[in-house]
Design an enzyme around this catalytic site. Structure first.
Site, PDB file in Angstrom:
ATOM      1  N   TYR A   1       3.030  -5.228   8.943  1.00 52.55           N
ATOM      2  CA  TYR A   1       2.158  -5.087   7.778  1.00 52.55           C
ATOM      3  C   TYR A   1       2.901  -5.615   6.558  1.00 52.55           C
ATOM      4  O   TYR A   1       4.028  -5.198   6.276  1.00 52.55           O
ATOM      5  CB  TYR A   1       1.781  -3.621   7.572  1.00 52.55           C
ATOM      6  CG  TYR A   1       0.961  -3.364   6.329  1.00 52.55           C
ATOM      7  CD1 TYR A   1      -0.358  -3.798   6.239  1.00 52.55           C
ATOM      8  CD2 TYR A   1       1.511  -2.686   5.244  1.00 52.55           C
ATOM      9  CE1 TYR A   1      -1.106  -3.572   5.103  1.00 52.55           C
ATOM     10  CE2 TYR A   1       0.755  -2.444   4.099  1.00 52.55           C
ATOM     11  CZ  TYR A   1      -0.544  -2.887   4.035  1.00 52.55           C
ATOM     12  OH  TYR A   1      -1.302  -2.660   2.905  1.00 52.55           O
TER      13      TYR A   1
ATOM     14  N   ASP B   1      10.419  -9.734   5.112  1.00 51.71           N
ATOM     15  CA  ASP B   1       9.753  -8.661   4.374  1.00 51.71           C
ATOM     16  C   ASP B   1      10.609  -7.412   4.540  1.00 51.71           C
ATOM     17  O   ASP B   1      10.526  -6.708   5.544  1.00 51.71           O
ATOM     18  CB  ASP B   1       8.347  -8.452   4.916  1.00 51.71           C
ATOM     19  CG  ASP B   1       7.608  -7.304   4.227  1.00 51.71           C
ATOM     20  OD1 ASP B   1       8.245  -6.595   3.405  1.00 51.71           O
ATOM     21  OD2 ASP B   1       6.420  -7.101   4.519  1.00 51.71           O
TER      22      ASP B   1
ATOM     23  N   LYS C   1       9.978  -0.356  -2.735  1.00 50.83           N
ATOM     24  CA  LYS C   1      10.282   1.035  -2.408  1.00 50.83           C
ATOM     25  C   LYS C   1      11.604   1.520  -3.002  1.00 50.83           C
ATOM     26  O   LYS C   1      11.637   2.016  -4.118  1.00 50.83           O
ATOM     27  CB  LYS C   1      10.198   1.245  -0.898  1.00 50.83           C
ATOM     28  CG  LYS C   1       8.790   0.972  -0.350  1.00 50.83           C
ATOM     29  CD  LYS C   1       8.652   1.367   1.088  1.00 50.83           C
ATOM     30  CE  LYS C   1       7.266   1.022   1.634  1.00 50.83           C
ATOM     31  NZ  LYS C   1       6.177   1.795   1.047  1.00 50.83           N
TER      32      LYS C   1
END
Length: 427
Positions: free
Chosen positions: A142, A237, A265
């Site tokens: 994702y 990613d 994050k």
């Protein structure tokens, strides 16, 4: 009726599904989501003031534990100077310098506000720099909710992907080729057929949204070689695993150098900061220097940058990652031992501060293997643990997170409650 029930009913009147991110809705596990009122260290408390050991950590950012006093102080001091300026600040420079120092593959970096922005912008940059359209991604990875990345595998080995969300035209995904994670043969075949048309390959070197699944070294090495051979850009990613699995991210563990990296994050310390960066020769294609446009009013927000920069300083403490990794491994090893004790298809894996729980006889290595897990058993297990005050990810397809605040007593309590939960589940 609990306060959580009351809040959820109220939220559904003004917010679709009652939540602002789908996984919070408990749709896959059933029941009422917990509305959190406060958090500290390795714990948070819901609207009924019930205390939980927290293993989502805001889905990764809370690597120091919640409400770390130095991060809170930095945020308070920054807020007192003003919340947003729409003009450059020194803090943005300090953040960029720190990221470039800690991740050697990043020579220049652009700050944004979300992981989706970071991956979407990296993708556009890769296409602009190569003047190619096609991209490769992998089933189960994702990369945010940008249109060309909300794609599932096509019907055959080398068919292009189909949209996985309503509102995404097929034209947006017709250039996205979706392959199996950890499948070197498919990767070789894809480049053999489309190599001179492929702008980039984007991958989570440690996947966290089909539960925790690690890339094999050969998979990433093959990817790096093919991108070099065909002039394609390799994008890691690391929004989730960056600064989560090691100080230099997953790329430092695998010793693979990507051309571009997306981060998020942890670099925000709990506030919305993300970034993408890489080789200066690629980054020069970004506006205002080049023709690839990307902008954001709140990019590099001074309050968010203060939280992130303080977090990045604190995680450089001696032995921080060795201790974090040891605590996470202690948890995963405990899960494995308890699963064996009860004779259940229940196992776990970990890397750095991330872990995965699987109702499977072995740790999965791909999305297809993860789909063969007994996910209905996970749903029962989730609620047994939740009732006992352990908050795991409310989905069998999400990784878990340990913070530096999860001490031995907390880990041991978690394992004791796991033993009790699996005993009940076995019945």
């Amino acid at each position: 009726m609990s306060n959580n029930d009351t809040l959820f009913q109220r939220a559904q009147l003004s917010t679709p599904g009652g939540v602002n991110s789908p996984v919070r809705a408990f749709r896959s596990v059933g029941g009422t989501p917990r509305f959190i009122q406060r958090a500290e260290g390795a714990h948070f408390w819901d609207a009924d003031d019930k205390k939980y050991i927290d293993y989502i950590g805001s889905w990764g950012p809370a690597i120091l534990g919640h409400a770390h006093p130095e991060v809170i102080q930095a945020v308070q001091e920054a807020a007192a100077r003003g919340l947003s300026f729409g003009a450059p600040t020194e803090g943005e420079i300090l953040m960029a310098e720190e990221i470039c120092k800690l991740v050697p593959s990043i020579e220049q970096v652009r700050l944004v506000s979300s992981g989706t922005e970071a991956t979407m912008s990296a993708l556009r940059l890769a296409r602009g720099a190569t003047k190619r359209d096609k991209i490769i991604k992998f089933e189960g990875c994702y990369h945010g909710h940008a249109d060309s990345l909300l794609v599932k595998a096509g019907s055959g080995l080398l068919t292009f992907g189909n949209p996985t969300s309503a509102g995404v035209p097929e034209d947006f995904t017709k250039h996205t080729l979706v392959l199996d994670y950890n499948n070197c043969e498919q990767l070789e075949a894809a480049f053999k057929e489309f190599g001179d048309q492929i702008a980039c390959v984007i991958v989570e070197p440690v996947a966290g949204n089909m539960n925790l699944i690690k890339a094999t070294p050969s998979f990433l090495e093959t990817m790096r070689r093919l991108c070099d051979d065909f002039g394609s850009i390799l994008i890691f990613d690391e929004v989730m695993c960056g600064f989560r699995v090691a100080l230099g991210g997953a790329q430092s563990i695998y010793n693979i150098t990507p051309d571009l990296t997306a981060l998020g994050k942890v670099i925000g310390g709990g506030l919305p900061v993300a970034a993408f960066g890489g080789k200066a020769s690629i980054m020069k294609h970004l506006a205002p220097l080049g023709g690839v446009y990307q902008a954001g009013t709140l990019s590099g927000n001074p309050v968010a940058v203060a939280a992130g920069l303080t977090t990045l300083k604190l995680i450089q403490a001696p032995d921080f990652y060795s201790h974090l990794s040891a605590q996470t491994k202690r948890l995963a090893d405990g899960f494995n031992a308890i699963g064996q004790k009860h004779g259940l298809d229940f196992c776990a894996d970990s890397i750095g501060g991330m872990f995965g729980i699987y109702f499977n006889s072995k740790v999965p290595t791909s999305y297809a293997e993860m789909m063969n897990s007994k996910n209905s058993a996970f749903n029962q297990f989730f609620h047994l643990m939740l009732d006992q005050g352990v908050y795991l990810a409310p989905s069998a397809f999400e990784a878990g997170f340990v913070s530096i605040a999860h001490n031995n007593d907390i880990i041991d309590d978690t394992l004791r409650l796991t033993d009790e939960a699996l005993s009940e589940l076995k019945k």
